[in-house]
Design an enzyme around this catalytic site. Structure first.
Site, short mmCIF file in Angstrom:
data_model
loop_
_atom_site.label_atom_id
_atom_site.label_comp_id
_atom_site.label_asym_id
_atom_site.label_seq_id
_atom_site.Cartn_x
_atom_site.Cartn_y
_atom_site.Cartn_z
N SER A 11 -5.59 6.97 12.62
CA SER A 11 -5.18 7.04 14.03
C SER A 11 -6.40 7.14 14.94
O SER A 11 -7.48 7.57 14.54
CB SER A 11 -4.25 8.23 14.25
OG SER A 11 -5.02 9.40 14.31
N ASN A 12 -6.22 6.73 16.20
CA ASN A 12 -7.36 6.71 17.11
C ASN A 12 -7.91 8.11 17.41
O ASN A 12 -9.10 8.26 17.68
CB ASN A 12 -6.98 5.95 18.40
CG ASN A 12 -6.98 4.45 18.15
OD1 ASN A 12 -7.18 4.00 17.01
ND2 ASN A 12 -6.77 3.66 19.19
N GLU A 13 -7.05 9.13 17.34
CA GLU A 13 -7.57 10.50 17.51
C GLU A 13 -8.56 10.82 16.38
O GLU A 13 -9.60 11.42 16.61
CB GLU A 13 -6.42 11.53 17.49
CG GLU A 13 -5.57 11.57 18.74
CD GLU A 13 -4.49 10.49 18.77
OE1 GLU A 13 -4.38 9.73 17.78
OE2 GLU A 13 -3.78 10.40 19.77
N GLN B 239 0.85 -1.20 0.00
CA GLN B 239 0.00 0.00 0.00
C GLN B 239 0.88 1.25 0.00
O GLN B 239 1.57 1.52 0.99
CB GLN B 239 -0.90 0.01 1.24
CG GLN B 239 -1.82 1.22 1.32
CD GLN B 239 -2.56 1.33 2.64
OE1 GLN B 239 -2.13 0.74 3.64
NE2 GLN B 239 -3.64 2.05 2.68
N GLY B 240 0.85 2.00 -1.07
CA GLY B 240 1.67 3.20 -1.17
C GLY B 240 0.82 4.46 -1.08
O GLY B 240 0.64 5.17 -2.08
N SER C 220 0.71 6.62 2.32
CA SER C 220 1.27 7.62 3.23
C SER C 220 2.61 8.16 2.73
O SER C 220 3.40 7.46 2.10
CB SER C 220 1.49 7.01 4.61
OG SER C 220 0.30 6.45 5.06
N GLU D 144 -10.53 -0.64 5.21
CA GLU D 144 -9.35 -0.89 6.03
C GLU D 144 -9.70 -0.80 7.52
O GLU D 144 -9.30 -1.63 8.32
CB GLU D 144 -8.26 0.13 5.68
CG GLU D 144 -6.97 -0.03 6.48
CD GLU D 144 -5.90 1.00 6.09
OE1 GLU D 144 -6.11 1.79 5.16
OE2 GLU D 144 -4.85 1.01 6.75
C1 LIG Z 1 3.07 0.17 11.63
C2 LIG Z 1 2.47 1.03 10.57
C3 LIG Z 1 2.22 0.50 9.33
C4 LIG Z 1 1.70 1.29 8.31
N1 LIG Z 1 1.56 0.74 7.07
C5 LIG Z 1 1.22 1.55 6.03
C6 LIG Z 1 1.22 1.04 4.69
O1 LIG Z 1 1.49 -0.15 4.44
N2 LIG Z 1 0.92 1.89 3.69
C7 LIG Z 1 0.60 3.19 3.90
O2 LIG Z 1 0.30 3.89 2.95
N3 LIG Z 1 0.60 3.71 5.17
C8 LIG Z 1 0.91 2.92 6.22
N4 LIG Z 1 0.94 3.44 7.51
C9 LIG Z 1 0.72 4.87 7.69
C10 LIG Z 1 -0.48 5.23 8.51
O3 LIG Z 1 -1.66 5.16 7.77
C11 LIG Z 1 -0.22 6.65 9.07
O4 LIG Z 1 0.85 6.52 10.00
C12 LIG Z 1 -1.41 7.25 9.75
O5 LIG Z 1 -2.37 7.60 8.79
C13 LIG Z 1 -1.05 8.49 10.58
O6 LIG Z 1 -0.35 9.42 9.81
P1 LIG Z 1 1.06 10.04 10.25
O7 LIG Z 1 1.95 8.90 10.67
O8 LIG Z 1 1.53 10.94 9.15
O9 LIG Z 1 0.78 10.87 11.55
P2 LIG Z 1 0.18 12.35 11.61
O10 LIG Z 1 -0.99 12.47 10.73
O11 LIG Z 1 1.30 13.32 11.45
O12 LIG Z 1 -0.32 12.36 13.10
C14 LIG Z 1 0.55 12.52 14.23
C15 LIG Z 1 -0.32 12.56 15.48
O13 LIG Z 1 -1.23 13.68 15.40
C16 LIG Z 1 -2.57 13.23 15.50
N5 LIG Z 1 -3.43 14.00 14.60
C17 LIG Z 1 -3.21 14.25 13.28
N6 LIG Z 1 -4.23 15.00 12.77
C18 LIG Z 1 -5.10 15.22 13.80
C19 LIG Z 1 -6.33 15.89 13.91
N7 LIG Z 1 -6.88 16.51 12.86
N8 LIG Z 1 -6.93 15.92 15.12
C20 LIG Z 1 -6.39 15.28 16.20
N9 LIG Z 1 -5.23 14.62 16.15
C21 LIG Z 1 -4.59 14.58 14.97
C22 LIG Z 1 -2.55 11.79 15.06
O14 LIG Z 1 -3.62 11.07 15.58
C23 LIG Z 1 -1.22 11.31 15.62
O15 LIG Z 1 -1.35 10.98 16.98
C24 LIG Z 1 1.41 2.65 8.55
C25 LIG Z 1 1.64 3.19 9.83
C26 LIG Z 1 2.18 2.40 10.82
C27 LIG Z 1 2.44 3.01 12.17
#
Ligand SMILES: Cc1cc2nc3c(=O)[nH]c(=O)nc-3n(C[C@H](O)[C@H](O)[C@H](O)COP(=O)(O)OP(=O)(O)OC[C@H]3O[C@@H](n4cnc5c(N)ncnc54)[C@H](O)[C@@H]3O)c2cc1C
Length: 383
Positions: A368-370, A126-127, A129, A244
């Protein structure tokens, strides 16, 4: 409280239980139950066994291998699979890109990819993020620019789970930098052996290699690998992300892990505080199971019920709480995570800390849970 199934559904549950516990090799199931790493071959062998029996993609359209089961039966299928320690069919294939292709792709593309996707002849990654586009996915910057019939892709994806095994990657790319951000995104399928595509491992706190960065430098992608219409990628992304989230709450796995934790506890269960902690987790698990049934009963027309966000939120919290319980049960022996085969300590104590650390991810991926709390506030509580 007793959950009553009809006689037919009970027989269905029994049929699934028998299949999973007799047709999937015990060695694979024991690896999953013990929490050891299952390599590519274990996933492939399992999925092909399931697919041959029509049990890999029951939620797809019948024409492509689906079974037209009720949502309840799909739930029972998944729960029994998890309870037996059978690794679930690769989510990137069966819950993510498969349903998207079945819904949005041309007939030619469906014929080319869907059978191979169901049978795990193609391992998808999955590409989506990127470093600055996770929760705010529409902010993605990886670009695809037309060159004759082809697309030229440049940029970086991150957190690509099991990308080291990937044959193909489904990506969201920016095809119109001038449009409003959601409107300028397309979905491209990219062969991961194409020159210019590089997979780089990310080192994790539990010592494992599970996620990667994927870099694209002038990667040439045939025009025919575009899914649906140009600049329609956001519609497909929303469809995929809803699926998902539903798949991410592992009720059967948490049940199995909690039952196992009780066995591992041994004499420690004489401690009333520990008994109370276990009882609380069991009650929460029962509530989660009821929520899972409610979501199964109320999802309609392929759209997940909003309570699926509750499922994701509580499911991952419980999954983490059970891993914390196992860590506490291991006590000081949990420091043995680096110990080799010669250690006198039981294997589960070596694996308790890496599993605990690894599962911190569950509250982030799949939305994310938030973000789930915001969905619950808006769509269920009407705040
Ligand atoms: C182990 C793992 C596997 C993954 N595998 C894949 C994969 O195979 N392919 C892929 O495409 N992606 C993958 N992901 C990516 C995943 O979907 C993202 O990590 C996720 O969507 C969160 O984005 P971010 O990491 O950029 O965090 P951010 O969006 O930068 O968030 C950082 C923190 O801020 C909080 N936050 C952000 N926006 C808000 C808001 N509006 N209100 C309140 N809180 C907020 C978030 O909840 C989090 O706690 C994976 C992630 C992990 C950890």
């Amino acid at each position: 409280m007793q959950l009553e199934l009809s006689t037919e559904d009970e027989a269905f549950r029994e049929e699934m239980r028998t299949f999973f516990t007799t047709q999937v090799p015990a060695e694979i199931r024991e690896t999953v139950i013990a929490g050891r790493e299952l390599g590519r071959d274990g996933y492939v062998e399992t999925q092909r066994t399931l697919n041959a029996a029509g049990l890999a993609v029951p939620h797809w359209p019948v024409e492509w291998g689906g079974r037209d089961w009720s949502d309840l039966r799909r739930h029972l299928w998944l729960e029994e699979m998890q309870a037996a320690g059978v690794p679930a069919p690769l989510p990137f294939n069966v819950s993510m890109i498969g349903p998207v292709l079945a819904q949005f792709a041309s007939q030619e593309m469906k014929e080319r990819f869907l059978p191979a996707t169901a049978n795990l002849d193609i391992w998808w990654s999955q590409g989506f993020s990127e470093p600055d586009a996770g929760s705010d996915l529409a902010g993605l910057r990886t670009s695809a620019v037309r060159d004759g019939d082809d697309w030229i892709v440049n940029g970086q994806k991150t957190w690509t789970t099991l990308g080291q095994y990937g044959d193909w990657i489904f990506t969201l790319v920016r095809t119109d930098p001038e449009a409003k951000k959601q409107a300028g995104i397309s979905m491209l399928l990219i062969d991961m052996t194409t020159p210019g595509l590089e997979v780089r491992p990310i080192q994790l706190i539990d010592g494992g290699h599970e996620v990667n960065e994927v870099w694209f430098t002038d990667v040439r992608v045939p025009g025919e690998n575009l899914v649906g219409e140009v600049n329609q990628g956001w519609t497909m992304a929303k469809f995929l992300l809803g699926n998902e989230r539903v798949g991410v709450a592992p009720v059967g796995t948490v049940k199995r892990n909690l039952a196992r934790a009780k066995r591992l506890a041994g004499n420690q269960l004489n401690d009333p505080l520990l008994r109370a902690r276990v009882a609380e987790l069991e009650n929460e698990l029962l509530a989660l199971e009821l929520t899972a049934l409610r979501v199964a009963a109320h999802s309609a027309g392929g759209e997940p019920h909003p309570a699926s966000s509750v499922l994701k939120l509580k499911g991952t919290e419980l999954q983490q709480a059970v891993s914390e319980l196992v860590l506490d049960l291991a006590g000081p022996a949990a420091y043995s995570s680096g110990a080799g085969a010669g250690s006198d300590l039981p294997e589960w104590t070596h694996l308790a800390a890496p599993a605990y650390l690894n599962l911190r991810k569950a509250s982030i991926y799949g939305g994310s849970n938030e973000i789930q709390r915001q969905i619950i506030a808006r769509t269920i509580l009407g705040l």
